[in-house]
Write a protein that holds these residues in place. Structure first.
Motif, mmCIF file in Angstrom:
data_model
loop_
_atom_site.group_PDB
_atom_site.id
_atom_site.type_symbol
_atom_site.label_atom_id
_atom_site.label_comp_id
_atom_site.label_asym_id
_atom_site.label_seq_id
_atom_site.Cartn_x
_atom_site.Cartn_y
_atom_site.Cartn_z
ATOM 1 N N SER A 4 -10.981 -2.637 2.220
ATOM 2 C CA SER A 4 -10.506 -3.905 2.793
ATOM 3 C C SER A 4 -11.351 -5.086 2.334
ATOM 4 O O SER A 4 -10.904 -6.222 2.398
ATOM 5 C CB SER A 4 -10.447 -3.828 4.314
ATOM 6 N N SER A 23 -6.167 1.150 8.290
ATOM 7 C CA SER A 23 -5.969 -0.117 8.998
ATOM 8 C C SER A 23 -4.974 -0.978 8.227
ATOM 9 O O SER A 23 -4.697 -0.733 7.045
ATOM 10 C CB SER A 23 -7.302 -0.855 9.127
ATOM 11 N N ASP A 24 -4.458 -2.001 8.886
ATOM 12 C CA ASP A 24 -3.537 -2.923 8.215
ATOM 13 C C ASP A 24 -4.227 -3.613 7.042
ATOM 14 O O ASP A 24 -3.613 -3.839 6.000
ATOM 15 C CB ASP A 24 -3.008 -3.964 9.210
ATOM 16 N N LYS A 28 -2.977 -3.412 3.194
ATOM 17 C CA LYS A 28 -2.749 -4.629 2.404
ATOM 18 C C LYS A 28 -3.522 -4.565 1.088
ATOM 19 O O LYS A 28 -2.987 -4.871 0.017
ATOM 20 C CB LYS A 28 -3.166 -5.865 3.200
ATOM 21 N N ASP A 50 -2.177 4.085 12.058
ATOM 22 C CA ASP A 50 -3.132 2.984 11.901
ATOM 23 C C ASP A 50 -4.525 3.485 12.266
ATOM 24 O O ASP A 50 -4.715 4.665 12.567
ATOM 25 C CB ASP A 50 -2.711 1.744 12.709
ATOM 26 N N ARG A 56 2.903 5.181 12.651
ATOM 27 C CA ARG A 56 3.789 4.180 12.070
ATOM 28 C C ARG A 56 5.137 4.848 11.802
ATOM 29 O O ARG A 56 5.193 6.052 11.539
ATOM 30 C CB ARG A 56 3.200 3.654 10.761
ATOM 31 N N PRO A 60 3.430 2.490 5.148
ATOM 32 C CA PRO A 60 3.561 1.104 4.701
ATOM 33 C C PRO A 60 3.083 0.893 3.269
ATOM 34 O O PRO A 60 3.088 -0.238 2.776
ATOM 35 C CB PRO A 60 2.664 0.355 5.689
#
Length: 166
Positions: A4, A23-24, A28, A50, A56, A60
């Motif tokens: 991250s 984690s988001d 990303k 997550d 989820r 993603p």
């Protein structure tokens, strides 16, 4: 945490072994990495949860090759599939060898102009005592740390990898 914070910008491939939770921010970063041309390979459904273990509805992650079974370095079909995908992306192994042998793992550490290569042998996979020629991607002063010997300036070394030693 490293993902991250942007560590992926220095890499070409990311392998996610049993990474079920992300984690988001990590998702990303991985999506940005793959969007910019990075290769992402996972064994099972990555990021299905997550960081708090909430499920989820779907992974993603975009542009990820999911193999569908746990990574197994004894599974030659899986190893060949991964090697092919990395090769097609223009990625090369850390070192080249004259003949493939099971149970070898190579590492490459860099500090400025200094390169340190290590080849390890897993005694549970490899029972041979064969001699192997290893070609390095850079030419330089070679030392055999096990023998405490200077080998000269070269980019290849012919050696045995003893059990449980680098």
């Amino acid at each position: 945490e490293q993902v991250s914070k942007g560590i992926l910008k220095d890499y070409k491939a990311l392998i996610l072994p049993s990474v079920l939770s992300m984690s988001d921010a990590e998702v990303k970063a991985v999506n940005e990495f793959s969007k910019s041309g990075g290769i992402v390979i996972a064994d099972l459904a990555p990021a299905g949860y997550d960081e708090l273990a909430y499920e989820r509805p779907a992974s993603p992650l975009n542009q990820v090759t999911v193999l569908g079974k746990v990574f197994d370095d004894k599974d030659s079909d899986m190893c060949n599939a991964i090697a092919t995908q990395l090769s097609e992306a223009g990625l090369k192994p850390i070192v080249a060898v004259d003949k493939p042998m099971p149970g070898r793992e190579a590492m490459h550490f860099v500090d400025g102009d200094m390169h340190l290569f290590a080849v390890l042998r897993d005694p549970y996979i490899s029972a041979d005592d064969a001699t192997q020629t290893i070609s390095l991607p850079v030419k330089g002063h070679l030392y055999d740390l096990r023998k405490r010997a200077y080998l000269g300036v070269a980019d290849t070394v012919t050696t045995q990898i003893p059990r449980n030693q680098a």
